[in-house]
Design a protein around this motif. Structure first.
Motif, short mmCIF file in Angstrom:
data_model
loop_
_atom_site.label_atom_id
_atom_site.label_comp_id
_atom_site.label_asym_id
_atom_site.label_seq_id
_atom_site.Cartn_x
_atom_site.Cartn_y
_atom_site.Cartn_z
N ARG A 15 1.14 -1.30 -0.03
CA ARG A 15 -0.22 -0.06 -0.13
C ARG A 15 1.57 1.35 -0.15
O ARG A 15 2.14 1.06 0.14
CB ARG A 15 -0.77 -0.20 0.58
N PRO A 16 0.15 2.22 -1.10
CA PRO A 16 0.98 3.11 -0.93
C PRO A 16 1.51 4.40 0.34
O PRO A 16 0.26 5.31 0.60
CB PRO A 16 0.99 4.15 -2.45
N VAL A 17 2.04 4.27 1.15
CA VAL A 17 2.16 4.77 2.73
C VAL A 17 3.32 5.48 3.13
O VAL A 17 3.52 6.52 3.96
CB VAL A 17 1.97 4.36 3.70
N ASP A 18 4.11 6.01 1.83
CA ASP A 18 5.49 6.41 2.22
C ASP A 18 5.60 7.76 2.82
O ASP A 18 6.08 7.93 4.32
CB ASP A 18 6.25 6.70 1.40
N GLN A 19 4.40 9.27 2.79
CA GLN A 19 4.65 9.99 2.95
C GLN A 19 3.77 10.06 4.51
O GLN A 19 4.88 10.75 5.38
CB GLN A 19 3.16 11.36 2.11
N PRO A 20 2.38 9.90 4.60
CA PRO A 20 2.31 9.52 6.05
C PRO A 20 2.61 8.41 6.77
O PRO A 20 2.99 9.19 8.31
CB PRO A 20 0.54 8.99 5.76
N ARG A 21 3.39 8.04 6.29
CA ARG A 21 4.27 6.96 7.00
C ARG A 21 4.78 7.57 8.77
O ARG A 21 4.95 7.34 9.76
CB ARG A 21 4.98 6.23 7.13
N LYS A 22 5.83 9.08 8.04
CA LYS A 22 6.80 8.97 8.84
C LYS A 22 5.90 10.09 10.67
O LYS A 22 6.60 10.53 11.42
CB LYS A 22 7.66 9.96 8.62
N TYR A 23 4.61 10.20 10.37
CA TYR A 23 4.09 11.19 10.64
C TYR A 23 3.24 10.24 12.01
O TYR A 23 3.19 10.47 12.94
CB TYR A 23 3.16 12.35 10.35
N GLY A 24 2.94 9.14 11.35
CA GLY A 24 2.07 8.58 12.66
C GLY A 24 1.27 9.06 11.85
O GLY A 24 0.35 9.80 11.37
N PHE A 25 -0.28 7.66 12.43
CA PHE A 25 -1.26 7.61 12.55
C PHE A 25 -1.90 9.03 13.22
O PHE A 25 -1.99 8.82 14.65
CB PHE A 25 -1.64 6.65 12.56
N HIS A 26 -2.71 9.95 12.94
CA HIS A 26 -2.59 10.89 13.82
C HIS A 26 -4.06 12.25 12.98
O HIS A 26 -4.52 12.05 11.42
CB HIS A 26 -2.00 12.11 14.15
#
Length: 221
Positions: A44-55
């Protein structure tokens, strides 16, 4: 000890299955400050949001001019005056090409919460530099958003605030159906009913650009 560069105020799930599932989806556990690898999930394409964590952002990242202890004290004092926010439930939405969870209700209360947080934390942030302003692409903003950027350090505050919990990078039309189906199958069984924001989370960005939970301040007003 971590060398943190920026701080922000988030909603982040309290410990439990919703927090575990969303951390696994993005591959980064904000609360524990570590990567999560769940091999049962599809690519799944989550590279950008990954570093911020789910929020969900309440106050966007800023460079502080005070120590972390002062940030925590300010957040605690403010949270003691503010009530919890109940927002119906969460629904999966296409937000300008990104998949995100968004509340089905409670927008006025969310705006009021974010407004209070932005105002209380504004004296604690450094002014934006010209380079930081340029990264916000001011030419693409409306006149009101540019005014908010200049005044508060971020263009999507006050009446422009739109609470959301990002799940993906921007998706192509070909990617979207499969990723959306996977997200719904993974998250629908654990979505909070109702969705309640019960605390404010102070988070900090490390030197690698990843965010860590530093403090929870219960909303008790």
């Amino acid at each position: 000890m971590q060398d943190f560069t920026r701080y922000a105020v988030y909603y982040a799930p309290q410990p439990g299955i919703f927090a575990d599932r969303t951390a696994a989806w993005l591959g980064w556990d904000l609360a524990r400050g570590c990567a999560v690898d769940d091999r049962s999930l599809p690519a799944r394409p989550v590279d950008q949001p990954r570093k911020y964590g789910f929020h969900g952002t309440i106050r966007a990242p800023f460079h502080p001019v005070v120590p972390e202890a002062r940030l925590i004290a300010t957040l605690d004092a403010m949270a003691a005056r503010l009530p919890t926010v109940e927002c119906g439930t969460l629904a999966l939405r296409d937000l300008d090409g990104f998949l995100a969870l968004m509340p089905t209700d409670g927008q006025a209360a969310l705006i009021a919460l974010a407004d209070a947080v932005v105002r209380a934390t504004d004296p604690l942030r450094a002014p934006l530099t010209p380079d930081q302003i340029a990264r916000r692409r001011p030419d693409s903003l409306t006149p009101r958003q540019r005014e908010l950027l200049d005044r508060w350090g971020y263009p999507f505050v006050m009446e422009e605030f739109r609470f959301h919990l990002t799940l993906t990078d921007r998706l192509s039309p070909a990617e979207r159906p499969a990723v959306q189906a996977a997200a719904q199958a993974w998250l629908d069984p654990v979505l909070p009913q109702p969705f309640i924001i019960a605390d404010l989370c102070l988070v900090a960005e490390d030197a690698q650009g990843r965010f860590h939970l530093r403090h929870r301040a219960p909303l008790s007003g």
